[in-house]
Enzyme design. Structure first.
Site, mmCIF file in Angstrom:
data_model
loop_
_atom_site.group_PDB
_atom_site.id
_atom_site.type_symbol
_atom_site.label_atom_id
_atom_site.label_comp_id
_atom_site.label_asym_id
_atom_site.label_seq_id
_atom_site.Cartn_x
_atom_site.Cartn_y
_atom_site.Cartn_z
ATOM 1 N N ASN A 9 0.871 -1.175 0.000
ATOM 2 C CA ASN A 9 0.000 0.000 0.000
ATOM 3 C C ASN A 9 0.907 1.224 0.000
ATOM 4 O O ASN A 9 1.522 1.547 1.008
ATOM 5 C CB ASN A 9 -0.877 -0.047 1.266
ATOM 6 C CG ASN A 9 -1.694 1.218 1.445
ATOM 7 O OD1 ASN A 9 -1.776 2.061 0.545
ATOM 8 N ND2 ASN A 9 -2.296 1.353 2.618
ATOM 9 N N TRP A 10 0.958 1.875 -1.151
ATOM 10 C CA TRP A 10 1.911 2.988 -1.289
ATOM 11 C C TRP A 10 1.410 4.281 -0.657
ATOM 12 O O TRP A 10 2.147 5.264 -0.591
ATOM 13 C CB TRP A 10 2.218 3.229 -2.773
ATOM 14 C CG TRP A 10 2.966 2.120 -3.442
ATOM 15 C CD1 TRP A 10 3.225 0.863 -2.947
ATOM 16 C CD2 TRP A 10 3.563 2.155 -4.742
ATOM 17 N NE1 TRP A 10 3.939 0.127 -3.860
ATOM 18 C CE2 TRP A 10 4.155 0.895 -4.976
ATOM 19 C CE3 TRP A 10 3.651 3.122 -5.745
ATOM 20 C CZ2 TRP A 10 4.825 0.583 -6.155
ATOM 21 C CZ3 TRP A 10 4.308 2.830 -6.926
ATOM 22 C CH2 TRP A 10 4.901 1.569 -7.132
ATOM 23 N N LYS A 11 0.154 4.304 -0.261
ATOM 24 C CA LYS A 11 -0.439 5.505 0.352
ATOM 25 C C LYS A 11 -0.197 6.731 -0.545
ATOM 26 O O LYS A 11 -0.126 6.572 -1.756
ATOM 27 C CB LYS A 11 0.094 5.677 1.780
ATOM 28 C CG LYS A 11 -0.089 4.382 2.586
ATOM 29 C CD LYS A 11 0.166 4.517 4.054
ATOM 30 C CE LYS A 11 -0.031 3.156 4.735
ATOM 31 N NZ LYS A 11 0.153 3.203 6.194
ATOM 32 N N HIS A 95 -9.218 0.870 5.095
ATOM 33 C CA HIS A 95 -7.934 1.099 5.756
ATOM 34 C C HIS A 95 -8.137 2.047 6.948
ATOM 35 O O HIS A 95 -8.952 2.967 6.887
ATOM 36 C CB HIS A 95 -6.928 1.690 4.765
ATOM 37 C CG HIS A 95 -5.545 1.703 5.322
ATOM 38 N ND1 HIS A 95 -5.105 2.689 6.172
ATOM 39 C CD2 HIS A 95 -4.523 0.823 5.192
ATOM 40 C CE1 HIS A 95 -3.863 2.416 6.531
ATOM 41 N NE2 HIS A 95 -3.487 1.293 5.949
ATOM 42 N N GLU A 97 -6.517 4.479 7.992
ATOM 43 C CA GLU A 97 -6.357 5.915 7.697
ATOM 44 C C GLU A 97 -7.621 6.472 7.063
ATOM 45 O O GLU A 97 -7.986 7.622 7.293
ATOM 46 C CB GLU A 97 -5.125 6.128 6.808
ATOM 47 C CG GLU A 97 -3.846 5.932 7.601
ATOM 48 C CD GLU A 97 -2.669 5.392 6.819
ATOM 49 O OE1 GLU A 97 -2.661 5.481 5.574
ATOM 50 O OE2 GLU A 97 -1.741 4.854 7.465
ATOM 51 N N GLU A 167 -5.145 -5.290 10.519
ATOM 52 C CA GLU A 167 -4.121 -4.271 10.748
ATOM 53 C C GLU A 167 -4.383 -3.558 12.073
ATOM 54 O O GLU A 167 -5.177 -2.608 12.114
ATOM 55 C CB GLU A 167 -4.141 -3.254 9.611
ATOM 56 C CG GLU A 167 -3.857 -3.858 8.254
ATOM 57 C CD GLU A 167 -3.303 -2.813 7.296
ATOM 58 O OE1 GLU A 167 -2.210 -3.032 6.783
ATOM 59 O OE2 GLU A 167 -3.953 -1.777 7.096
ATOM 60 N N GLY A 173 2.649 2.060 10.755
ATOM 61 C CA GLY A 173 3.559 3.185 10.603
ATOM 62 C C GLY A 173 4.257 3.586 11.891
ATOM 63 O O GLY A 173 4.875 4.644 11.965
ATOM 64 N N SER A 213 3.730 -2.370 10.201
ATOM 65 C CA SER A 213 5.186 -2.385 10.392
ATOM 66 C C SER A 213 5.838 -3.723 10.063
ATOM 67 O O SER A 213 6.762 -4.153 10.746
ATOM 68 C CB SER A 213 5.537 -1.941 11.816
ATOM 69 O OG SER A 213 5.092 -0.617 12.040
ATOM 70 N N GLY A 234 3.060 -1.204 4.240
ATOM 71 C CA GLY A 234 3.039 0.232 3.968
ATOM 72 C C GLY A 234 4.443 0.747 3.694
ATOM 73 O O GLY A 234 4.969 0.632 2.585
ATOM 74 N N GLY A 235 5.076 1.297 4.714
ATOM 75 C CA GLY A 235 6.388 1.940 4.551
ATOM 76 C C GLY A 235 7.412 1.107 3.790
ATOM 77 O O GLY A 235 8.088 1.612 2.882
HETATM 78 P P1 PGA Z 1 3.087 0.112 7.653
HETATM 79 O O1 PGA Z 1 1.619 0.304 7.028
HETATM 80 O O2 PGA Z 1 3.643 -1.146 7.061
HETATM 81 O O3 PGA Z 1 3.838 1.341 7.237
HETATM 82 O O4 PGA Z 1 2.915 0.006 9.118
HETATM 83 C C1 PGA Z 1 0.761 -0.781 6.862
HETATM 84 C C2 PGA Z 1 -0.529 -0.313 6.255
HETATM 85 O O5 PGA Z 1 -0.964 0.803 6.575
HETATM 86 O O6 PGA Z 1 -1.145 -1.032 5.454
#
Ligand code: PGA
Length: 250
Positions: A9-11, A95, A97, A167, A173, A213, A234-235
């Site tokens: 997930n590149w956000k 998600h 967010e 998640e 994050g 993470s 994510g990251g």
């Molecule tokens: P993260 O994000 O790996 O940066 O913790 C995961 C996600 O939001 O899907």
């Protein structure tokens, strides 16, 4: 059919040129000998080029969100039909967010899920508790409610196009991960909850990804758990070497 999946997930990261560069690196670096589905979710504006770029590869393209309506006066929004029309078959919904910054409720996510399924899309359905829920020992309840209110109205036949992504919000994050045992415990609970409502065949066949993470140095241990079928990253999905290392750990 239950399968191993590693999704990135590149956000809100990577412009057009950077997207192309990262995709090229991923094509080179993702392991060819691993039996898993790889997915990347760039931003909306780069989806069409990503689909073209990844044609003939084993990397699928997902959107990070979509609107629940077919079309109409919803300034700034994108519909399932629009995504399908450029070759995007998968969408991430719910998600944390989206839930916390954009006010998406279980009800909205349920409607988005319906819209995606109506267009034969695959849904990566995200859910997970906040830190306070876990401190209050309320995490199983929260997760069960999110599943029930967001997803449990769908028909049995649609489960083949559902991927679950647990998640825990406190791990996204933050550099903090659920321990492999915590992930396994919750994934087993999720599978059991699905089984109670939809039966063992559907529960056994649904892929449940862990997100929060996941990094090259912890992926292997998390993925080794029997109810963890992969990850939503994510990251670490923004660096080809890290994503490829995580993909190899599957
Ligand atoms: P993260 O994000 O790996 O940066 O913790 C995961 C996600 O939001 O899907």
């Amino acid at each position: 059919m239950r399968q191993k999946i590693v999704a990135g997930n590149w956000k809100m990261n990577k412009n057009a040129e950077e997207t192309e560069d990262l995709l090229n690196e991923l094509i080179d670096k993702l392991p060819a000998d691993v039996e898993a589905q790889f997915v990347v979710a760039p931003t909306f504006v780069n989806l069409a080029s990503a689909v073209q770029h990844l044609e003939f590869t084993n990397i699928a393209v997902a959107a990070q969100n979509m609107h629940q309506a077919e079309n109409g006066a919803f300034t700034g929004e994108i519909s399932a039909d629009m995504l399908k029309s450029i070759g995007v078959e998968t969408v991430i919904l719910g998600h944390s967010e989206r839930r916390s910054y954009f006010g998406e409720t279980d009800d909205i996510i349920a409607k988005k899920t319906d819209a995606a399924l109506k267009h034969d899309m695959t849904v990566i359905f995200c859910f997970g508790e906040e830190l306070q829920d876990r401190k209050d020992n309320n995490h199983f309840n929260v997760v069960e409610t999110q599943l029930r209110d967001g997803l449990f109205h769908i028909e049995d036949k649609n489960w083949e196009r559902i991927i679950l992504a647990y998640e825990p919000v406190w791990a996204i994050g933050t550099g903090e991960t659920a321990s492999p045992d915590q992930a396994q415990e919750m994934h087993a609970f999720i599978r059991e909850t699905v089984e109670k409502k939809f039966g063992s065949e559907i529960a056994e066949n649904v892929s449940i990804l862990y997100g929060g993470s996941v990094k090259p140095d912890n992926a292997k241990e998390i993925f080794s758990k029997p109810d963890v079928d992969g990850g939503l990253i994510g990251g670490a999905a923004l660096k080809a070497d890290d994503f490829a290392a995580i993909a190899s750990a599957i």
